[in-house]
Design a protein around this motif. Sequence first.
Motif, PDB file in Angstrom:
ATOM      1  N   GLY A 138       0.814  -1.207   0.000  1.00  0.00           N
ATOM      2  CA  GLY A 138       0.000   0.000   0.000  1.00  0.00           C
ATOM      3  C   GLY A 138       0.848   1.257   0.000  1.00  0.00           C
ATOM      4  O   GLY A 138       0.558   2.213  -0.725  1.00  0.00           O
ATOM      5  N   MET A 254     -10.299  -7.492  -4.891  1.00  0.00           N
ATOM      6  CA  MET A 254      -9.266  -8.277  -4.230  1.00  0.00           C
ATOM      7  C   MET A 254      -9.569  -9.772  -4.146  1.00  0.00           C
ATOM      8  O   MET A 254      -8.648 -10.583  -4.109  1.00  0.00           O
ATOM      9  CB  MET A 254      -8.995  -7.717  -2.831  1.00  0.00           C
ATOM     10  N   GLN A 257      -8.305 -10.905  -7.359  1.00  0.00           N
ATOM     11  CA  GLN A 257      -6.844 -10.787  -7.376  1.00  0.00           C
ATOM     12  C   GLN A 257      -6.183 -11.948  -6.641  1.00  0.00           C
ATOM     13  O   GLN A 257      -5.244 -12.568  -7.137  1.00  0.00           O
ATOM     14  CB  GLN A 257      -6.424  -9.464  -6.735  1.00  0.00           C
ATOM     15  N   TYR A 469      -4.280  -7.246 -12.404  1.00  0.00           N
ATOM     16  CA  TYR A 469      -3.352  -6.680 -11.424  1.00  0.00           C
ATOM     17  C   TYR A 469      -2.736  -5.353 -11.880  1.00  0.00           C
ATOM     18  O   TYR A 469      -2.443  -4.481 -11.063  1.00  0.00           O
ATOM     19  CB  TYR A 469      -2.254  -7.701 -11.156  1.00  0.00           C
ATOM     20  N   GLN A 472      -4.725  -2.284 -10.923  1.00  0.00           N
ATOM     21  CA  GLN A 472      -5.304  -2.411  -9.585  1.00  0.00           C
ATOM     22  C   GLN A 472      -4.816  -1.352  -8.609  1.00  0.00           C
ATOM     23  O   GLN A 472      -5.609  -0.783  -7.853  1.00  0.00           O
ATOM     24  CB  GLN A 472      -4.980  -3.802  -9.035  1.00  0.00           C
ATOM     25  N   LEU A 476      -7.313   1.219  -6.657  1.00  0.00           N
ATOM     26  CA  LEU A 476      -7.467   1.224  -5.199  1.00  0.00           C
ATOM     27  C   LEU A 476      -7.114   2.585  -4.605  1.00  0.00           C
ATOM     28  O   LEU A 476      -7.809   3.086  -3.715  1.00  0.00           O
ATOM     29  CB  LEU A 476      -6.600   0.130  -4.582  1.00  0.00           C
ATOM     30  N   SER A 490      -5.019  -0.567   2.338  1.00  0.00           N
ATOM     31  CA  SER A 490      -4.165  -1.707   2.683  1.00  0.00           C
ATOM     32  C   SER A 490      -4.947  -2.896   3.205  1.00  0.00           C
ATOM     33  O   SER A 490      -4.634  -4.047   2.867  1.00  0.00           O
ATOM     34  CB  SER A 490      -3.123  -1.285   3.732  1.00  0.00           C
ATOM     35  N   TYR A 493      -6.799  -4.951   0.489  1.00  0.00           N
ATOM     36  CA  TYR A 493      -5.779  -5.556  -0.373  1.00  0.00           C
ATOM     37  C   TYR A 493      -5.179  -6.792   0.284  1.00  0.00           C
ATOM     38  O   TYR A 493      -5.073  -7.856  -0.321  1.00  0.00           O
ATOM     39  CB  TYR A 493      -4.671  -4.547  -0.697  1.00  0.00           C
ATOM     40  N   HIS A 494      -4.796  -6.674   1.545  1.00  0.00           N
ATOM     41  CA  HIS A 494      -4.083  -7.774   2.187  1.00  0.00           C
ATOM     42  C   HIS A 494      -5.003  -8.867   2.705  1.00  0.00           C
ATOM     43  O   HIS A 494      -4.562 -10.005   2.872  1.00  0.00           O
ATOM     44  CB  HIS A 494      -3.170  -7.232   3.285  1.00  0.00           C
ATOM     45  N   THR A 497      -5.400 -10.654  -0.874  1.00  0.00           N
ATOM     46  CA  THR A 497      -4.218 -11.420  -1.286  1.00  0.00           C
ATOM     47  C   THR A 497      -3.726 -12.330  -0.163  1.00  0.00           C
ATOM     48  O   THR A 497      -3.255 -13.433  -0.421  1.00  0.00           O
ATOM     49  CB  THR A 497      -3.075 -10.481  -1.709  1.00  0.00           C
TER      50      THR A 497
END
Length: 551
Positions: A138, A254, A257, A469, A472, A476, A490, A493-494, A497
């Motif tokens: 991020g 996400m 992703q 990706y 992306q 975001l 963040s 996203y996390h 993923t």
Amino acid sequence: MATLAEAPQRKPWSMARVVVASSTGTAFEWYDFFIFGSLTPVIAKVFLAGLDPTSALIAALALFAVGFAFRPLGAIIFGAMGDRVGRKATFLTTVSLMGGATFAIGLLPTYAQAGTLAPVLLVLLRICQGTALGGEYGGAAIYVAEHAPNDRRGAATGWIQSSASFGLLAALLIIFATRSWLGEEAFGQWGWRIPFLMSAVLLAISLWLRFKLSESPHFAKLKEDGEVSKTPLREAFVRKGSLKQIAIAFFGIMCAQGAVWYFAFFYMQVFLEKSLGVPGATKDMLLIVMTVVSAPLYVFFGWLSDRIGRKPVMLAGMLLALALYFPGSHMIAQAANPDRVAAREAMPVVVETDPATCSAQFDPTGTAKFITACDIAKSALIGRGVSYKTRASADGQTSVHAGPNVTPIADGEGLAGADLKALKAKSAADIDAVLAAAHYPTSADPAKMNMPLLIAVLLLLVVAATALYGPQAAALVEMFPTRIRYTAMSLPYHVGTGWVGGFLPVTSFAIVALTGDIFAGLWYSVAFTALSAVVMIFFFKETHGKPLEEC
């Protein structure tokens, strides 16, 4: 009050320096993280030697997932730090934590040297890695986006997306070079440490590059105006508008992703090597080709999203992946190991047993014993990448059939230690004999591989992953205001993923073990990708080309 438009113009090389320093540092962090995924089979042997091979592999995949599980925690910790202290300071903290943890893995004792302490220490260091990476991506994406011109934000942040490829490529090349130089035996004994220890050099370079950077202009202005958020977590996760955007980011981008990218670049490694018997060196070379091709595609699709929009490019990647999962995987199997496909069609394997004695074969912790005859048979078959079906036996006894070839499997109830291990070894040898008689190859024959078809399908998966990706990061960043951007971006996203993507290999492989079908694990990726496609179609709003303050 000064505005960004009134700020002095930067020199032409400033943007290039921002992109290079941010991308290079991020690539090094991805290198640190990807070494573990690429060495999963070796990790299983070195740190989990007390388990049988199938349980060890699943447990090693679970250890890989541990790092991802803690990425959301890192997103919360470092997201708040990035929004309160600044992008640069957070950069330096995350890269130091990641590099130190990776270097320490290279110094760990093995299971043979320290017993169960070895995997415990490994888990702790994987937690440190995952936490660090939770704050890395991020920050890098935001830092570049907040420097980039409005009409080139997708292309600029595309380099951050490419950094994952550069990191993976560096990991694969160093592993391949070390393996080739030392030989497989020495690499398995101690040479695996070298890629981890190399992170000390990369850490020094990363720190040098990032110390030379200044603060993001958007955050600097926010700080100058006294508008830095004191409670970014509260603003991001309590306010209704922010929560809605976070939900759209997670479910609309996400989830896909995590499914598409980690299927193409990580689960495909397990599928090729364990399910299809592709030699490790060949698998590594295929991944290197995929990674090299992917690097410019992230930037291309980021650039394309600057022209036609983030939504159509990312949605196209999702739809291509959905079209490829099942037919593409079947084509990969045919191209990689045609003899095994032919044997499966001519003489399908059947486990004849008492179904009541069969367990799910789902063992992410590696603690299950699998002592019934049914479990011993299925574990051996899954470990060899052989699909099977189960049918009830008339007498309750267990046997493995491959066409006319049959072997009985003894029960391990009441056995322990060396006796149980000897029984499993004998059962595995008997199953190998049955499979050999039915012309199931133990590994793929490189001479019979259809490399053009194999590479073509793998590269189509790369196109799907990079189309999703590449734009992306810009998409975001544009979804959230500057004062809470690091925190709000963040976490989804996390979680996507880290949990959807990070748990994909172990969950998909466990589904294969549960069903006996090497293609059944694909449903995991299909479900998450389809969910994101639907959410993106109905809820994602286009933002390309707009100033960040107006997105």
